[in-house]
Enzyme design. Sequence first.
Site, PDB file in Angstrom:
ATOM      1  N   LYS A 107     -16.880  10.357 -11.490  1.00 34.85           N
ATOM      2  CA  LYS A 107     -15.446  10.091 -11.583  1.00 34.85           C
ATOM      3  C   LYS A 107     -15.093   9.516 -12.956  1.00 34.85           C
ATOM      4  O   LYS A 107     -14.132   9.963 -13.604  1.00 34.85           O
ATOM      5  CB  LYS A 107     -15.012   9.124 -10.489  1.00 34.85           C
ATOM      6  CG  LYS A 107     -15.047   9.692  -9.084  1.00 34.85           C
ATOM      7  CD  LYS A 107     -14.699   8.613  -8.060  1.00 34.85           C
ATOM      8  CE  LYS A 107     -14.758   9.126  -6.639  1.00 34.85           C
ATOM      9  NZ  LYS A 107     -14.465   8.060  -5.638  1.00 34.85           N
ATOM     10  N   ALA A 116     -15.433   4.146  -9.283  1.00 34.39           N
ATOM     11  CA  ALA A 116     -16.024   3.450  -8.142  1.00 34.39           C
ATOM     12  C   ALA A 116     -16.021   4.365  -6.928  1.00 34.39           C
ATOM     13  O   ALA A 116     -15.172   5.252  -6.801  1.00 34.39           O
ATOM     14  CB  ALA A 116     -15.253   2.163  -7.832  1.00 34.39           C
ATOM     15  N   ASP A 117     -16.982   4.140  -6.054  1.00 29.02           N
ATOM     16  CA  ASP A 117     -17.019   4.882  -4.802  1.00 29.02           C
ATOM     17  C   ASP A 117     -17.660   3.995  -3.732  1.00 29.02           C
ATOM     18  O   ASP A 117     -18.658   3.318  -4.006  1.00 29.02           O
ATOM     19  CB  ASP A 117     -17.810   6.182  -4.947  1.00 29.02           C
ATOM     20  CG  ASP A 117     -17.593   7.096  -3.755  1.00 29.02           C
ATOM     21  OD1 ASP A 117     -16.534   7.739  -3.692  1.00 29.02           O
ATOM     22  OD2 ASP A 117     -18.474   7.162  -2.875  1.00 29.02           O
ATOM     23  N   THR A 118     -17.080   4.015  -2.542  1.00 25.81           N
ATOM     24  CA  THR A 118     -17.537   3.156  -1.448  1.00 25.81           C
ATOM     25  C   THR A 118     -17.879   3.985  -0.221  1.00 25.81           C
ATOM     26  O   THR A 118     -17.173   4.946   0.098  1.00 25.81           O
ATOM     27  CB  THR A 118     -16.441   2.134  -1.069  1.00 25.81           C
ATOM     28  OG1 THR A 118     -16.127   1.329  -2.206  1.00 25.81           O
ATOM     29  CG2 THR A 118     -16.894   1.232   0.071  1.00 25.81           C
ATOM     30  N   GLY A 165     -20.612   1.834  -5.385  1.00 29.38           N
ATOM     31  CA  GLY A 165     -21.139   2.114  -6.703  1.00 29.38           C
ATOM     32  C   GLY A 165     -20.023   1.952  -7.713  1.00 29.38           C
ATOM     33  O   GLY A 165     -18.883   2.342  -7.464  1.00 29.38           O
TER      34      GLY A 165
END
Length: 200
Positions: free
Chosen positions: A50, A73-75, A110
Amino acid sequence: MLILASASPRRHELLTQAGLEFKITAANLNEDLLENEPAAAYVQRLSEEKAQAVWNLHESLDTPEDPLVVLGADTCVVVDGQILGKPTDTADARRMLTLLSGRTHVVLTGIAVVTGTKVLRDLDITQVTFNCVTDSEIAQYIVSGEPLDKAGAYAIQGYAARWIPRIEGCYFNVVGLPIARTIALLAEAESGAPSTLVES
């Protein structure tokens, strides 16, 4: 210039609360899980992809006087080895909430920062415990619409807070962005240190 590569209103709000000035450009990427990809690798890969995609899109804005810095960011939520992203529909949300009821699960976020010379990554992990939730409570929650755009189909900062007696780790990570780790990563990116890759 700092750009947040996410349309998440929760990440927007957290960065604003932390006193940062930034612009927003959402990254439009395929977020499918790769075959046999562990959850930690998945969120770290997506956060970097991203950030990199948005940096490439705005590369012309990068100048020595005002370097371009992009935060991605990624959750995801993990229970029984299953990775739970955002539910595809109300039935999927019901499935996720039923899985989480009465159990402890893990939330992983992340984060990645991309500049013209660096790619930095980090990972935050929080354990979240749910009380037992009845089918009728789940149905009522789904009708509210809150679960439908949240990883794991719940918002710890919303109605679902009533079902969460404890967490171990960073609360803000569960909301969607571990602020302390993010600030540290941005500070490293803006330092004069040579290009590195941070993983934890």
